[in-house]
Design a protein around this motif. Structure first.
Motif, mmCIF file in Angstrom:
data_model
loop_
_atom_site.group_PDB
_atom_site.id
_atom_site.type_symbol
_atom_site.label_atom_id
_atom_site.label_comp_id
_atom_site.label_asym_id
_atom_site.label_seq_id
_atom_site.Cartn_x
_atom_site.Cartn_y
_atom_site.Cartn_z
ATOM 1 N N SER A 168 0.823 -1.209 0.000
ATOM 2 C CA SER A 168 0.000 0.000 0.000
ATOM 3 C C SER A 168 0.855 1.256 0.000
ATOM 4 C CB SER A 168 -0.907 0.038 1.225
ATOM 5 O OG SER A 168 -1.768 -1.056 1.216
ATOM 6 N N PHE A 169 1.924 1.216 0.788
ATOM 7 C CA PHE A 169 2.740 2.419 0.872
ATOM 8 C C PHE A 169 3.625 2.603 -0.353
ATOM 9 C CE2 PHE A 169 1.103 2.663 5.054
ATOM 10 C CZ PHE A 169 1.168 4.019 5.363
ATOM 11 N N VAL A 170 4.100 1.490 -0.900
ATOM 12 C CA VAL A 170 4.937 1.586 -2.098
ATOM 13 C C VAL A 170 4.118 2.128 -3.268
ATOM 14 C CG1 VAL A 170 6.198 0.255 -3.827
ATOM 15 C CG2 VAL A 170 6.546 -0.225 -1.403
ATOM 16 N N PHE A 171 2.884 1.627 -3.425
ATOM 17 C CA PHE A 171 2.083 2.041 -4.584
ATOM 18 C C PHE A 171 1.092 3.158 -4.261
ATOM 19 C CE2 PHE A 171 3.537 -2.208 -5.650
ATOM 20 C CZ PHE A 171 4.051 -1.988 -6.930
ATOM 21 N N GLN A 172 1.248 3.741 -3.081
ATOM 22 C CA GLN A 172 0.350 4.835 -2.679
ATOM 23 C C GLN A 172 -1.127 4.441 -2.808
ATOM 24 O OE1 GLN A 172 1.223 7.868 -1.335
ATOM 25 N NE2 GLN A 172 3.245 6.970 -1.207
ATOM 26 N N GLN A 231 -4.481 4.274 -1.494
ATOM 27 C CA GLN A 231 -5.105 5.062 -0.433
ATOM 28 C C GLN A 231 -5.915 4.233 0.567
ATOM 29 O OE1 GLN A 231 -3.878 8.077 -0.088
ATOM 30 N NE2 GLN A 231 -4.922 7.942 1.888
ATOM 31 N N PRO A 232 -6.804 3.325 0.104
ATOM 32 C CA PRO A 232 -7.549 2.508 1.080
ATOM 33 C C PRO A 232 -6.617 1.754 2.023
ATOM 34 C CG PRO A 232 -8.475 2.227 -1.096
ATOM 35 C CD PRO A 232 -7.230 3.038 -1.278
ATOM 36 N N GLY A 233 -5.524 1.243 1.477
ATOM 37 C CA GLY A 233 -4.564 0.516 2.296
ATOM 38 C C GLY A 233 -3.989 1.410 3.376
ATOM 39 N N LYS A 234 -3.720 2.656 2.999
ATOM 40 C CA LYS A 234 -3.150 3.584 3.977
ATOM 41 C C LYS A 234 -4.169 3.917 5.078
ATOM 42 C CE LYS A 234 0.114 6.627 2.146
ATOM 43 N NZ LYS A 234 0.427 7.728 1.208
ATOM 44 N N THR A 235 -5.449 4.049 4.673
ATOM 45 C CA THR A 235 -6.488 4.328 5.673
ATOM 46 C C THR A 235 -6.621 3.155 6.642
ATOM 47 O OG1 THR A 235 -7.669 5.456 3.893
ATOM 48 C CG2 THR A 235 -8.867 5.129 5.953
ATOM 49 N N ILE A 236 -6.642 1.946 6.082
ATOM 50 C CA ILE A 236 -6.744 0.763 6.932
ATOM 51 C C ILE A 236 -5.562 0.681 7.882
ATOM 52 C CG2 ILE A 236 -6.678 -1.772 6.909
ATOM 53 C CD1 ILE A 236 -8.338 -1.617 4.290
ATOM 54 N N THR A 237 -4.382 0.976 7.356
ATOM 55 C CA THR A 237 -3.196 0.946 8.205
ATOM 56 C C THR A 237 -3.322 1.952 9.351
ATOM 57 O OG1 THR A 237 -1.906 0.416 6.252
ATOM 58 C CG2 THR A 237 -0.685 1.056 8.214
ATOM 59 N N ALA A 238 -3.859 3.133 9.024
ATOM 60 C CA ALA A 238 -4.034 4.144 10.070
ATOM 61 C C ALA A 238 -5.019 3.646 11.127
ATOM 62 C CB ALA A 238 -4.529 5.454 9.462
ATOM 63 N N ASN A 239 -6.126 3.030 10.669
ATOM 64 C CA ASN A 239 -7.091 2.426 11.604
ATOM 65 C C ASN A 239 -6.401 1.447 12.530
ATOM 66 O OD1 ASN A 239 -9.271 3.712 10.539
ATOM 67 N ND2 ASN A 239 -10.024 1.966 9.335
ATOM 68 N N PHE A 240 -5.608 0.579 11.895
ATOM 69 C CA PHE A 240 -4.943 -0.483 12.643
ATOM 70 C C PHE A 240 -3.954 0.098 13.658
ATOM 71 C CE2 PHE A 240 -1.249 -3.297 13.063
ATOM 72 C CZ PHE A 240 -1.855 -4.345 13.741
ATOM 73 N N THR A 241 -3.164 1.091 13.205
ATOM 74 C CA THR A 241 -2.182 1.677 14.111
ATOM 75 C C THR A 241 -2.860 2.273 15.338
ATOM 76 O OG1 THR A 241 -1.102 2.336 12.075
ATOM 77 C CG2 THR A 241 -0.092 3.066 14.114
ATOM 78 N N ASP A 242 -3.984 2.973 15.105
ATOM 79 C CA ASP A 242 -4.721 3.551 16.230
ATOM 80 C C ASP A 242 -5.130 2.482 17.232
ATOM 81 O OD1 ASP A 242 -4.514 6.069 15.307
ATOM 82 O OD2 ASP A 242 -6.537 6.205 14.458
ATOM 83 N N SER A 243 -5.730 1.390 16.710
ATOM 84 C CA SER A 243 -6.218 0.384 17.645
ATOM 85 C C SER A 243 -5.063 -0.381 18.292
ATOM 86 C CB SER A 243 -7.202 -0.579 16.968
ATOM 87 O OG SER A 243 -6.691 -1.042 15.765
ATOM 88 N N LEU A 244 -3.955 -0.486 17.560
ATOM 89 C CA LEU A 244 -2.784 -1.153 18.140
ATOM 90 C C LEU A 244 -2.254 -0.344 19.322
ATOM 91 C CD1 LEU A 244 -0.714 -3.470 17.902
ATOM 92 C CD2 LEU A 244 0.693 -1.940 16.536
ATOM 93 N N ILE A 245 -2.161 0.979 19.126
ATOM 94 C CA ILE A 245 -1.671 1.837 20.211
ATOM 95 C C ILE A 245 -2.620 1.771 21.399
ATOM 96 C CG2 ILE A 245 -1.265 4.237 20.890
ATOM 97 C CD1 ILE A 245 -0.229 4.677 18.000
ATOM 98 N N GLU A 246 -3.915 1.822 21.098
ATOM 99 C CA GLU A 246 -4.917 1.737 22.148
ATOM 100 C C GLU A 246 -4.715 0.469 22.980
ATOM 101 O OE1 GLU A 246 -8.841 1.327 20.613
ATOM 102 O OE2 GLU A 246 -9.774 2.260 22.357
ATOM 103 N N MET A 247 -4.466 -0.633 22.277
ATOM 104 C CA MET A 247 -4.346 -1.924 22.933
ATOM 105 C C MET A 247 -3.049 -2.025 23.733
ATOM 106 S SD MET A 247 -2.697 -5.022 22.512
ATOM 107 C CE MET A 247 -2.715 -6.386 21.411
ATOM 108 N N ILE A 248 -1.949 -1.666 23.101
ATOM 109 C CA ILE A 248 -0.645 -1.909 23.697
ATOM 110 C C ILE A 248 -0.398 -0.999 24.897
ATOM 111 C CG2 ILE A 248 1.077 -0.365 22.616
ATOM 112 C CD1 ILE A 248 1.194 -4.146 22.255
ATOM 113 N N THR A 249 -1.163 0.105 25.000
ATOM 114 C CA THR A 249 -0.938 0.994 26.140
ATOM 115 C C THR A 249 -1.700 0.576 27.390
ATOM 116 O OG1 THR A 249 -2.609 2.470 25.237
ATOM 117 C CG2 THR A 249 -0.308 3.084 24.879
#
Lengths: 175, 160
Positions: free
Chosen positions: A24-28, A30-48
């Motif tokens: 997603s990041f190599v080919f820009q 966009q949906p992949g980047k949005t999903i990644t952002a979703n995932f990062t948010d929930s990952l941070i929420e969880m790991i903290t």
């Protein structure tokens, strides 16, 4: 080969997702980047908070002797009996079917029908580790309201089951 | 960092210090137990976070609020109760799903009903439950809990 596959099977989703992020990041994409952002948010929420929650649960496990409570459980009646089965249930972990063997143990020790079903209800909805995760994800208010509404209902179910099964030869089998 | 996280970390640190002051060995054992529990759920947890992220992207929030939102009425309640009863999702995994649903517009009633049936009603595990309690008792218990779950959902929605 088959054995190897079995070993990595739990990780496949993670691997595929890692590749997906990369692509997603190599080919820009966009949906992949949005999903990644979703995932990062929930990952941070969880790991903290989850690791700290489990440390608390681990300490609880060591300091509150579940086995001792289990040993003394059984014939107590009234509020005290109800309180003890609920406390015992709160200290457990795992899915509801893990509670059935304990229910059969309670039965063997002479616990009342009512207390056996109160145990199942408390096991399903009041386990301390689960309450911890629930507070983290859904907030203290949601957890508190849900718990306070659930408590009288499953105690009521206990009484109802006892009334219904009173002279019906109730047994809990041992598997 | 969320307030939640700060509270958990603070409570954790205080408890570890107190526990350590009383008994060093027990504390280490507790830490190890907690860490092992965390390790055991880590991979399934990450997997579900991935699935939730993808699904939340694919399912527009308009659909979620239409079928599971505050105005979904009996349909939303029914979907929540039935799906919660027949699926077998480990508790710790269901919370991120529930939080995601609320973020996308699902109502508290729907989420509370879903969570409660998930925990208290088990269609998939019914055969096992029958082995322990017999058919009549197992089915009665599940039915009573199903009704209780709907009541819990309705009251939670009313209060929140």
């Amino acid at each position: 080969m088959k054995k190897y596959f079995k070993k990595i099977r739990p990780y496949i989703t993670l691997l595929v997702f890692a590749v997906f992020i990369l692509v997603s990041f190599v080919f820009q994409f966009q949906p992949g980047k949005t999903i990644t952002a979703n995932f990062t948010d929930s990952l941070i929420e969880m790991i903290t908070f989850i690791p700290f929650l489990f440390i608390i649960v681990g300490l609880f496990d060591v300091w509150v002797p579940k086995e001792k409570i289990q040993r003394h459980i059984g014939q107590e009646s009234g509020i005290k009996g109800i309180g003890i089965v609920i406390l015992l249930a709160m200290l457990q972990a795992g899915p509801l079917y893990g509670a059935f063997p304990v229910a059969s143990m309670l039965y063997k020790k002479g616990a009342s029908i009512k207390n056996i079903f109160i145990y199942l209800g408390a096991f399903a909805s009041l386990k301390i580790p689960m309450l911890g995760i629930e507070i983290g994800y859904l907030g203290i208010k949601f957890t508190l309201v849900r718990t306070l509404v659930s408590l009288p209902l499953f105690i009521g179910i206990g009484y109802l089951m006892e009334w219904y099964l009173k002279d019906k030869n109730f047994v809990v089998h041992e598997l | 960092m969320s307030t939640n996280a700060i509270i958990y970390i603070a409570v954790c640190v205080v408890l570890v210090i107190i526990s350590f002051a009383f008994n060093r060995q027990k504390t280490l054992m507790g830490l190890k137990r907690g860490w092992n529990m965390f390790k055991n759920i880590l991979v399934p947890f990450l997997t579900i976070l991935i699935l939730v992220s993808v699904l939340l992207y694919l399912i527009p929030s308009s659909i979620i609020s239409r079928y599971l939102g505050p105005d979904s009425g009996a349909i939303g309640l029914g979907i929540a109760a039935v799906v919660g009863s027949i699926t077998l999702i480990p508790g710790f995994i269901s919370y991120p799903i529930a939080a995601g649903l609320i973020k996308q517009g699902a109502s508290y009633t729907v989420v509370a009903t879903f969570m409660t049936t998930l925990m208290m009603v088990g269609v998939v595990t019914l055969p096992l439950e029958i082995k322990y309690f017999g058919k009549r008792v197992a089915i009665t218990r599940n039915m009573l809990n199903f009704v209780a779950a709907v009541i819990i959902g309705l009251v939670v929605g009313l209060v929140l």
